[in-house]
Design a protein around this motif. Sequence first.
Motif, short mmCIF file in Angstrom:
data_model
loop_
_atom_site.label_atom_id
_atom_site.label_comp_id
_atom_site.label_asym_id
_atom_site.label_seq_id
_atom_site.Cartn_x
_atom_site.Cartn_y
_atom_site.Cartn_z
N GLN A 185 -7.88 -3.84 1.97
CA GLN A 185 -6.71 -3.04 2.34
C GLN A 185 -6.47 -3.10 3.84
O GLN A 185 -5.32 -3.19 4.29
CB GLN A 185 -6.89 -1.59 1.89
N ARG A 217 -4.34 7.06 5.89
CA ARG A 217 -5.81 7.12 5.89
C ARG A 217 -6.42 5.95 6.68
O ARG A 217 -7.42 6.14 7.38
CB ARG A 217 -6.33 7.11 4.45
N THR A 227 -2.19 5.80 1.86
CA THR A 227 -3.29 4.90 2.16
C THR A 227 -3.19 4.39 3.60
O THR A 227 -4.19 4.31 4.31
CB THR A 227 -3.30 3.70 1.18
N LEU A 287 0.84 -1.19 0.00
CA LEU A 287 0.00 0.00 0.00
C LEU A 287 0.88 1.24 0.00
O LEU A 287 2.03 1.19 0.42
CB LEU A 287 -0.89 0.02 1.25
N LEU A 292 -11.97 3.34 2.44
CA LEU A 292 -10.99 2.34 2.03
C LEU A 292 -11.62 0.95 2.05
O LEU A 292 -12.53 0.67 2.82
CB LEU A 292 -9.77 2.38 2.95
#
Length: 113
Positions: free
Chosen positions: A63, A51, A48, A44, A59
Amino acid sequence: MKVTQSAMLSPRQLEECACLGRQLARLRIARKVRQTDAALRAGLSRNTVYRLEKGDPGLALGQVLRYLEAIAPGSTLLELLSEKDPALLSLDAREKTKRVRDMTAAELKELEF
């Protein structure tokens, strides 16, 4: 039309997302993994991961699971939420054992009213 997930969720659901992000961040810190290293392991971007740890509801669950696997291989989401990881328990113990110094005479006098 692009829809922001935060606009579609209730305040309670947004708080749950934030709580999940905080738990991921605490687990990473407890296991002494740098954010950039965890991002690289999970495949990632660092943005990301940032976040994720902030609880961004936009998301994908995949993930989140990849990030969890990068931080704590073999751990499940249920184990993260139950906070049973030994590294988290150790972090809690370290945070609770803060020594407090005695107040000086000037500080005690300041408290008198």
